[in-house]
Scaffold this motif. Structure first.
Motif, PDB file in Angstrom:
ATOM      1  N   PHE A   4       7.356   4.555  18.308  1.00  0.00           N
ATOM      2  CA  PHE A   4       8.367   5.396  17.708  1.00  0.00           C
ATOM      3  C   PHE A   4       8.540   6.535  18.584  1.00  0.00           C
ATOM      4  CE2 PHE A   4       5.729   3.483  14.013  1.00  0.00           C
ATOM      5  CZ  PHE A   4       6.750   3.316  13.269  1.00  0.00           C
ATOM      6  N   VAL A   5       7.686   7.043  19.418  1.00  0.00           N
ATOM      7  CA  VAL A   5       8.127   8.220  20.251  1.00  0.00           C
ATOM      8  C   VAL A   5       8.877   7.417  21.488  1.00  0.00           C
ATOM      9  CG1 VAL A   5       7.193   9.687  21.896  1.00  0.00           C
ATOM     10  CG2 VAL A   5       5.934   9.407  19.791  1.00  0.00           C
ATOM     11  N   LEU A   6       8.600   6.315  21.862  1.00  0.00           N
ATOM     12  CA  LEU A   6       9.286   5.594  22.985  1.00  0.00           C
ATOM     13  C   LEU A   6      10.712   5.148  22.832  1.00  0.00           C
ATOM     14  CD1 LEU A   6       6.231   3.624  24.756  1.00  0.00           C
ATOM     15  CD2 LEU A   6       7.405   5.587  25.670  1.00  0.00           C
ATOM     16  N   MET A   7      11.026   4.848  21.383  1.00  0.00           N
ATOM     17  CA  MET A   7      12.312   4.348  20.736  1.00  0.00           C
ATOM     18  C   MET A   7      12.866   5.817  20.694  1.00  0.00           C
ATOM     19  SD  MET A   7      13.379   1.518  19.959  1.00  0.00           S
ATOM     20  CE  MET A   7      15.146   1.279  20.227  1.00  0.00           C
ATOM     21  N   ILE A   8      12.427   6.814  20.045  1.00  0.00           N
ATOM     22  CA  ILE A   8      13.271   8.066  20.061  1.00  0.00           C
ATOM     23  C   ILE A   8      13.800   8.550  21.608  1.00  0.00           C
ATOM     24  CG2 ILE A   8      13.474  10.546  19.405  1.00  0.00           C
ATOM     25  CD1 ILE A   8      11.397   9.573  17.190  1.00  0.00           C
ATOM     26  N   LEU A   9      12.776   8.394  22.582  1.00  0.00           N
ATOM     27  CA  LEU A   9      13.187   8.740  24.148  1.00  0.00           C
ATOM     28  C   LEU A   9      14.233   7.960  24.442  1.00  0.00           C
ATOM     29  CD1 LEU A   9      12.562  10.278  26.507  1.00  0.00           C
ATOM     30  CD2 LEU A   9      10.946   8.483  27.204  1.00  0.00           C
ATOM     31  N   VAL A  10      14.237   6.413  24.151  1.00  0.00           N
ATOM     32  CA  VAL A  10      15.423   5.780  24.584  1.00  0.00           C
ATOM     33  C   VAL A  10      16.753   5.978  23.868  1.00  0.00           C
ATOM     34  CG1 VAL A  10      16.319   3.369  24.499  1.00  0.00           C
ATOM     35  CG2 VAL A  10      13.809   3.621  24.992  1.00  0.00           C
ATOM     36  N   LEU A  11      16.562   6.487  22.600  1.00  0.00           N
ATOM     37  CA  LEU A  11      17.779   7.072  21.859  1.00  0.00           C
ATOM     38  C   LEU A  11      18.272   8.364  22.513  1.00  0.00           C
ATOM     39  CD1 LEU A  11      19.399   6.982  19.476  1.00  0.00           C
ATOM     40  CD2 LEU A  11      18.086   8.472  18.295  1.00  0.00           C
ATOM     41  N   VAL A  12      17.559   9.227  22.856  1.00  0.00           N
ATOM     42  CA  VAL A  12      17.949  10.363  23.785  1.00  0.00           C
ATOM     43  C   VAL A  12      18.674   9.980  24.934  1.00  0.00           C
ATOM     44  CG1 VAL A  12      17.191  12.541  24.698  1.00  0.00           C
ATOM     45  CG2 VAL A  12      16.208  11.863  22.448  1.00  0.00           C
ATOM     46  N   LEU A  13      18.194   9.117  25.699  1.00  0.00           N
ATOM     47  CA  LEU A  13      18.531   8.666  27.065  1.00  0.00           C
ATOM     48  C   LEU A  13      20.012   8.123  26.940  1.00  0.00           C
ATOM     49  CD1 LEU A  13      15.530   7.196  28.589  1.00  0.00           C
ATOM     50  CD2 LEU A  13      16.529   9.678  29.405  1.00  0.00           C
ATOM     51  N   SER A  66       0.632  -1.174   0.068  1.00  0.00           N
ATOM     52  CA  SER A  66       0.125  -0.137   0.013  1.00  0.00           C
ATOM     53  C   SER A  66       0.745   1.244  -0.050  1.00  0.00           C
ATOM     54  CB  SER A  66      -0.868   0.024   1.348  1.00  0.00           C
ATOM     55  OG  SER A  66      -0.351   0.059   2.185  1.00  0.00           O
ATOM     56  N   HIS A  67       0.330   2.380  -0.316  1.00  0.00           N
ATOM     57  CA  HIS A  67       1.011   3.669  -0.307  1.00  0.00           C
ATOM     58  C   HIS A  67       1.615   3.715   1.024  1.00  0.00           C
ATOM     59  CE1 HIS A  67      -0.001   4.561  -4.371  1.00  0.00           C
ATOM     60  NE2 HIS A  67      -1.282   4.565  -3.977  1.00  0.00           N
ATOM     61  N   ARG A  68       2.977   4.258   1.066  1.00  0.00           N
ATOM     62  CA  ARG A  68       3.899   4.561   2.313  1.00  0.00           C
ATOM     63  C   ARG A  68       3.560   3.253   3.217  1.00  0.00           C
ATOM     64  NH1 ARG A  68       6.880   9.154   1.257  1.00  0.00           N
ATOM     65  NH2 ARG A  68       5.684  10.238  -0.089  1.00  0.00           N
ATOM     66  N   HIS A  69       4.081   2.112   2.482  1.00  0.00           N
ATOM     67  CA  HIS A  69       3.707   0.777   3.299  1.00  0.00           C
ATOM     68  C   HIS A  69       4.559   0.612   4.604  1.00  0.00           C
ATOM     69  CE1 HIS A  69       1.758  -3.235   3.569  1.00  0.00           C
ATOM     70  NE2 HIS A  69       3.091  -3.747   3.530  1.00  0.00           N
ATOM     71  N   THR A  70       5.773   1.248   4.570  1.00  0.00           N
ATOM     72  CA  THR A  70       6.610   1.217   5.509  1.00  0.00           C
ATOM     73  C   THR A  70       7.323   2.597   6.058  1.00  0.00           C
ATOM     74  OG1 THR A  70       8.706   0.773   4.265  1.00  0.00           O
ATOM     75  CG2 THR A  70       7.582  -1.313   4.616  1.00  0.00           C
ATOM     76  N   ALA A  71       6.464   3.450   5.954  1.00  0.00           N
ATOM     77  CA  ALA A  71       6.947   4.672   6.373  1.00  0.00           C
ATOM     78  C   ALA A  71       7.200   4.700   7.782  1.00  0.00           C
ATOM     79  CB  ALA A  71       5.546   5.662   6.094  1.00  0.00           C
ATOM     80  N   GLY A  72       8.414   5.426   7.822  1.00  0.00           N
ATOM     81  CA  GLY A  72       9.028   5.311   9.476  1.00  0.00           C
ATOM     82  C   GLY A  72       9.929   4.582   9.748  1.00  0.00           C
ATOM     83  N   TYR A  73       9.837   3.369   9.146  1.00  0.00           N
ATOM     84  CA  TYR A  73      10.948   2.305   9.828  1.00  0.00           C
ATOM     85  C   TYR A  73      12.102   2.399   9.217  1.00  0.00           C
ATOM     86  CZ  TYR A  73       6.742  -0.484  10.980  1.00  0.00           C
ATOM     87  OH  TYR A  73       5.808  -1.060  11.855  1.00  0.00           O
ATOM     88  N   GLY A  74      12.575   3.040   8.113  1.00  0.00           N
ATOM     89  CA  GLY A  74      13.908   3.372   7.621  1.00  0.00           C
ATOM     90  C   GLY A  74      14.613   4.289   8.674  1.00  0.00           C
ATOM     91  N   TRP A  75      13.783   5.324   9.224  1.00  0.00           N
ATOM     92  CA  TRP A  75      14.504   6.244  10.085  1.00  0.00           C
ATOM     93  C   TRP A  75      14.732   5.570  11.569  1.00  0.00           C
ATOM     94  CZ3 TRP A  75      16.401   9.931   7.530  1.00  0.00           C
ATOM     95  CH2 TRP A  75      15.706  10.267   6.154  1.00  0.00           C
ATOM     96  N   ILE A  76      13.470   4.796  11.899  1.00  0.00           N
ATOM     97  CA  ILE A  76      13.793   4.114  13.195  1.00  0.00           C
ATOM     98  C   ILE A  76      14.965   3.076  13.010  1.00  0.00           C
ATOM     99  CG2 ILE A  76      12.913   2.106  14.335  1.00  0.00           C
ATOM    100  CD1 ILE A  76      11.686   4.837  15.306  1.00  0.00           C
ATOM    101  N   ALA A  77      15.236   2.493  12.022  1.00  0.00           N
ATOM    102  CA  ALA A  77      16.458   1.744  11.825  1.00  0.00           C
ATOM    103  C   ALA A  77      17.644   2.367  12.015  1.00  0.00           C
ATOM    104  CB  ALA A  77      16.337   0.779  10.309  1.00  0.00           C
ATOM    105  N   LEU A  78      17.626   3.698  11.438  1.00  0.00           N
ATOM    106  CA  LEU A  78      19.145   4.580  11.704  1.00  0.00           C
ATOM    107  C   LEU A  78      19.098   4.930  13.069  1.00  0.00           C
ATOM    108  CD1 LEU A  78      18.388   7.024   8.274  1.00  0.00           C
ATOM    109  CD2 LEU A  78      20.407   5.307   8.554  1.00  0.00           C
ATOM    110  N   ALA A  79      18.082   5.116  13.773  1.00  0.00           N
ATOM    111  CA  ALA A  79      18.038   5.544  15.067  1.00  0.00           C
ATOM    112  C   ALA A  79      18.418   4.403  16.154  1.00  0.00           C
ATOM    113  CB  ALA A  79      16.677   6.015  15.656  1.00  0.00           C
ATOM    114  N   ILE A  80      17.833   3.006  15.726  1.00  0.00           N
ATOM    115  CA  ILE A  80      18.481   1.909  16.301  1.00  0.00           C
ATOM    116  C   ILE A  80      20.148   1.555  16.140  1.00  0.00           C
ATOM    117  CG2 ILE A  80      18.206  -0.457  16.488  1.00  0.00           C
ATOM    118  CD1 ILE A  80      15.170  -0.180  15.912  1.00  0.00           C
ATOM    119  N   VAL A  81      20.565   1.850  15.027  1.00  0.00           N
ATOM    120  CA  VAL A  81      21.953   1.632  14.764  1.00  0.00           C
ATOM    121  C   VAL A  81      22.725   2.696  15.899  1.00  0.00           C
ATOM    122  CG1 VAL A  81      23.786   1.835  13.120  1.00  0.00           C
ATOM    123  CG2 VAL A  81      21.802   0.865  12.602  1.00  0.00           C
ATOM    124  N   ILE A  82      22.259   3.794  16.074  1.00  0.00           N
ATOM    125  CA  ILE A  82      22.992   4.636  16.971  1.00  0.00           C
ATOM    126  C   ILE A  82      22.728   4.286  18.387  1.00  0.00           C
ATOM    127  CG2 ILE A  82      23.084   7.051  17.691  1.00  0.00           C
ATOM    128  CD1 ILE A  82      22.036   7.956  15.123  1.00  0.00           C
TER     129      ILE A  82
END
Length: 324
Positions: free
Chosen positions: A275-284, A216-232
């Motif tokens: 997504f929000v919680l994962m970003i919070l963990v990244l910041v911490l 579907s359109h934007r089928h995986t939207a957001g997961y690429g950015w989350i992957a980059l954040a998880i690498v960090i």
């Protein structure tokens, strides 16, 4: 919540995290070599479309994954050529490709929106699937889930227990020293960037042919950015990155359960919450301020926590290297 429900949630989390495991390990390999591939969002999205379309038209799942890997390798090649050979900005090239991949996926994938297609079949492992707790968690998945286990263990062993893995890490830390010891830095940066891009492509196909079957359109939207954040978040360590992917999967699973039990809260809240919680963990884990909370802890324990939690990028990440 009883034990059976908890096991069901965790097994769903593992299946949910599998595509992200491929993406995170692929990006970790690329960045450990010193190259930033910010095209992950567009790569995963376009690869998901290409993988589903190819599998649908040919009826062959393997060709679908092959097409997705090829898309990932192509985008990675553009990043490598533009940044390594032409010495352009890795961030700018990757960001433009992320936007291009997302738009191309919507344009080219329009004929395949919301139509049924082939999916990866479930493949429980005999005997192991009946082991209490561990069986339902780890051995009742499909071939893609099992391949992710091998990828995690194999990449960790390669990084930290082999000489080529040492050279890979050296290219991201001190490319001049690696070159002085006989490593063709330019060649191997190309090779590892293409390998990492191929894994990003496989992650895209894992979404459209397994976890989120269909297109579907934007089928995986957001997961690429989350992957980059998880690498960090994972400190550029494939094992820690995989754990980050599983953490995100657990957050998504619990959000799905909460969505059905807490009906007073809008469903959009639970969709966005992981997504929000994962970003919070990244910041911490990546911020400097959290170290103030370690004051008063014995020095040896404090050093262990700092080494374990704090994310430190490769010293030469994103830097241009001219090989004389």
């Amino acid at each position: 919540m009883n034990m059976a429900q908890l096991i069901a949630i965790l097994s769903t989390a593992i299946a949910t995290a599998t595509p992200l495991v491929f993406a995170c390990v692929g990006e970790t390999i690329t960045e450990r070599a010193g190259v930033i591939n910010l095209s992950a969002e567009g790569t995963i999205m376009l690869a998901a479309m290409a993988g589903f379309a190819t599998a649908k038209l040919t009826g062959n799942l393997w060709l679908g994954f092959g097409a997705a890997a090829a898309v990932g390798a192509l985008f990675a090649l553009i990043v490598a050529f533009g940044s390594i050979s032409l010495k352009g900005s890795q961030i700018a090239i990757g960001f433009v490709l992320a936007l291009l991949g997302a738009d191309l996926s919507s344009f080219l994938g329009n004929p395949f929106v919301r139509i049924p297609g082939p999916t990866v079949p479930n493949l429980p492992i005999p005997i192991l699937r009946d082991v209490p707790v561990l069986g339902p968690l780890f051995f009742r998945g499909d071939l893609l889930v099992y391949a992710s286990y091998v990828l995690i263990g194999g990449s960790w062993f390669f990084f930290y227990r082999t000489r080529p893995g040492l050279m890979l890490r050296a290219m991201g830390e001190q490319p001049a020293a690696a070159f002085a010891r006989g490593t063709d830095v330019i060649f191997w940066r190309y090779a590892y960037t293409l390998l990492g891009g191929s894994l990003l492509g496989i992650a895209g196909a894992a979404f459209s042919l397994d976890f989120k079957a269909g297109w579907s359109h934007r089928h995986t939207a957001g997961y690429g950015w989350i992957a980059l954040a998880i690498v960090i978040f994972g400190g550029w360590n494939p094992l820690r990155a995989a754990l980050g992917a599983y953490l995100f999967g657990i957050l998504q699973s619990f959000a799905g359960v909460a969505q059905t039990t807490i009906r007073a809260v809008p469903t959009q809240v639970f969709t966005v919450a992981p997504f929000v919680l994962m970003i919070l963990v990244l910041v911490l884990t990546s911020g400097e301020w959290w170290e103030y909370g370690l004051r008063g802890i014995p020095p040896r324990l404090r050093r262990w926590i700092q080494q374990t939690v704090k994310a430190t990028p490769p010293a030469a990440l994103g830097q241009i290297f001219e090989q004389d």
